[in-house]
Every structure is written in structure tokens, then in C-alpha cells.
Design a protein around this motif. Sequence first.
Motif, PDB file in Angstrom:
ATOM      1  N   LEU A  70       0.856  -1.173   0.000  1.00  0.00           N
ATOM      2  CA  LEU A  70       0.000   0.000   0.000  1.00  0.00           C
ATOM      3  C   LEU A  70       0.899   1.232   0.000  1.00  0.00           C
ATOM      4  N   LEU A  71       0.675   2.128  -0.949  1.00  0.00           N
ATOM      5  CA  LEU A  71       1.507   3.323  -1.041  1.00  0.00           C
ATOM      6  C   LEU A  71       1.066   4.357  -0.010  1.00  0.00           C
ATOM      7  N   THR A  72       2.040   5.121   0.470  1.00  0.00           N
ATOM      8  CA  THR A  72       1.793   6.208   1.412  1.00  0.00           C
ATOM      9  C   THR A  72       2.396   7.491   0.850  1.00  0.00           C
ATOM     10  N   ALA A  73       2.229   8.565   1.576  1.00  0.00           N
ATOM     11  CA  ALA A  73       2.736   9.863   1.140  1.00  0.00           C
ATOM     12  C   ALA A  73       4.236   9.823   0.817  1.00  0.00           C
ATOM     13  N   THR A  74       4.977   8.959   1.474  1.00  0.00           N
ATOM     14  CA  THR A  74       6.415   8.879   1.207  1.00  0.00           C
ATOM     15  C   THR A  74       6.721   8.305  -0.180  1.00  0.00           C
ATOM     16  N   ASP A  75       5.719   7.678  -0.803  1.00  0.00           N
ATOM     17  CA  ASP A  75       5.883   7.111  -2.141  1.00  0.00           C
ATOM     18  C   ASP A  75       5.434   8.068  -3.248  1.00  0.00           C
ATOM     19  N   ALA A  76       5.046   9.273  -2.884  1.00  0.00           N
ATOM     20  CA  ALA A  76       4.421  10.204  -3.831  1.00  0.00           C
ATOM     21  C   ALA A  76       5.299  10.503  -5.047  1.00  0.00           C
ATOM     22  N   GLU A  77       6.561  10.745  -4.845  1.00  0.00           N
ATOM     23  CA  GLU A  77       7.424  11.083  -5.977  1.00  0.00           C
ATOM     24  C   GLU A  77       7.574   9.896  -6.929  1.00  0.00           C
ATOM     25  N   ASN A  78       7.780   8.709  -6.392  1.00  0.00           N
ATOM     26  CA  ASN A  78       7.879   7.519  -7.243  1.00  0.00           C
ATOM     27  C   ASN A  78       6.581   7.281  -7.995  1.00  0.00           C
ATOM     28  N   TYR A  79       5.448   7.454  -7.301  1.00  0.00           N
ATOM     29  CA  TYR A  79       4.147   7.294  -7.950  1.00  0.00           C
ATOM     30  C   TYR A  79       4.013   8.309  -9.086  1.00  0.00           C
ATOM     31  N   TRP A  80       4.332   9.546  -8.809  1.00  0.00           N
ATOM     32  CA  TRP A  80       4.181  10.607  -9.815  1.00  0.00           C
ATOM     33  C   TRP A  80       5.019  10.314 -11.057  1.00  0.00           C
ATOM     34  N   ASN A  81       6.227   9.878 -10.864  1.00  0.00           N
ATOM     35  CA  ASN A  81       7.090   9.568 -12.008  1.00  0.00           C
ATOM     36  C   ASN A  81       6.515   8.425 -12.847  1.00  0.00           C
ATOM     37  N   LEU A  82       5.990   7.397 -12.191  1.00  0.00           N
ATOM     38  CA  LEU A  82       5.393   6.280 -12.932  1.00  0.00           C
ATOM     39  C   LEU A  82       4.083   6.722 -13.595  1.00  0.00           C
ATOM     40  N   ARG A  83       3.350   7.588 -12.935  1.00  0.00           N
ATOM     41  CA  ARG A  83       2.108   8.114 -13.508  1.00  0.00           C
ATOM     42  C   ARG A  83       2.399   8.879 -14.798  1.00  0.00           C
ATOM     43  N   LEU A  84       3.432   9.715 -14.787  1.00  0.00           N
ATOM     44  CA  LEU A  84       3.799  10.458 -16.007  1.00  0.00           C
ATOM     45  C   LEU A  84       4.200   9.499 -17.123  1.00  0.00           C
ATOM     46  N   GLU A  85       4.947   8.461 -16.777  1.00  0.00           N
ATOM     47  CA  GLU A  85       5.309   7.441 -17.769  1.00  0.00           C
ATOM     48  C   GLU A  85       4.047   6.815 -18.354  1.00  0.00           C
ATOM     49  N   ALA A  86       3.098   6.476 -17.490  1.00  0.00           N
ATOM     50  CA  ALA A  86       1.853   5.853 -17.935  1.00  0.00           C
ATOM     51  C   ALA A  86       1.091   6.759 -18.898  1.00  0.00           C
ATOM     52  N   LEU A  87       1.000   8.027 -18.573  1.00  0.00           N
ATOM     53  CA  LEU A  87       0.270   8.970 -19.416  1.00  0.00           C
ATOM     54  C   LEU A  87       0.946   9.150 -20.777  1.00  0.00           C
ATOM     55  N   LYS A  88       2.273   9.050 -20.806  1.00  0.00           N
ATOM     56  CA  LYS A  88       3.005   9.129 -22.082  1.00  0.00           C
ATOM     57  C   LYS A  88       2.868   7.835 -22.885  1.00  0.00           C
ATOM     58  N   GLN A  89       3.051   6.699 -22.216  1.00  0.00           N
ATOM     59  CA  GLN A  89       3.063   5.397 -22.886  1.00  0.00           C
ATOM     60  C   GLN A  89       1.684   4.966 -23.378  1.00  0.00           C
ATOM     61  N   CYS A  90       0.656   5.260 -22.597  1.00  0.00           N
ATOM     62  CA  CYS A  90      -0.696   4.764 -22.890  1.00  0.00           C
ATOM     63  C   CYS A  90      -1.722   5.888 -22.755  1.00  0.00           C
ATOM     64  N   PRO A  91      -1.650   6.907 -23.597  1.00  0.00           N
ATOM     65  CA  PRO A  91      -2.569   8.041 -23.437  1.00  0.00           C
ATOM     66  C   PRO A  91      -4.031   7.654 -23.542  1.00  0.00           C
TER      67      PRO A  91
END
Length: 168
Positions: A5-26
Amino acid sequence: MEIKLLTATDAENYWNLRLEALKQCPEAFATSYEEAISRKNPIEQVAQNLDVKGNYTFGAFENNTLMGMVTLMKERHQKLQHRANIFAMYVTPKKQGKGIGKSLLQEVIETAKLTDEIEKLNLTVVKTNKKAKQLYSTLGFQTFGLEEKALKINGSYYDEEYMALVIK
């Protein structure tokens, strides 16, 4: 691989993967990459979202690297509180086909089953995403509707299927 389960401490890693997702699979997400990068303080926003009661965002890690993610969000309205929605499902391309998506979804389903209020899980999937549809079907999700032209990206339309899994 570890699912947690992700917590606030994972926010930066989540954000980076989210940006990858939005680029890879718009076509797989309602938010565009351009909208995402224009947000003010996005990592702070993500950190706050990861701590919202009734929301569960799980991450798949290998050697402390976030490779996949999925969010389970309970409905807030009194008449809908027996339902939850699955959003933001993504596994980085180099790790797809290794069971990570299935493990993430199984964690979501188990979490939902342990939550007294949740009886049904809903999600949407782009009609042409055969791999995702197969995964959802394998775990018991059934299609109950189709929205034509649900998304429009650079002049192209994408239909979305609505799928559900009754867990109680």
C-alpha cells in the motif's frame, strides 16, 4: 516482487510512474500528460491523495523500484457506498506479461473483500486493450456496458467498456 500500500512517502515515485503511464498509454487514462505536467505542486497533491481514507493505491516493487500501480476508490455517496472503482492501473512496459498486473488486482480484490461496505468493483477499459480485458475477465470481471467515443485523443476516438466484479 513486493506489493504494498503506497503512502505519502511514495508520492514522488508514484508521480514519475504516472507520467510514464500517461506518455506510454494516453488512451488508457482520462488525464492527459499535458494536463498532468501543468499541475502545481503535483507531488504534494499525490501525497495528500495517497492518505485519503477509503482510497487504496497499491504499488508493485522490485529492488525498491516502483514498476506497477493501481488505485481502489470507495464511492462517497450514501447510496453508492457498496461500490468501489478501480483506477490508474499501469505496469511499466518492460515488466508487463510477468503477472504484476494480476498481483496488483488480486491485492485490490482482497482489500475490497476485507472492507465491510464494498460489495462490487467497477472499472473501465479501452475496448481495444485486449491484454487488460483478458486480465480483468480472468479475475471474474464482466462487461456490462460500452461507451462509444468515450475518449478523444488527437482526433481519434476510443470506446470504453464498463466492467464489474461482484464480491459479496
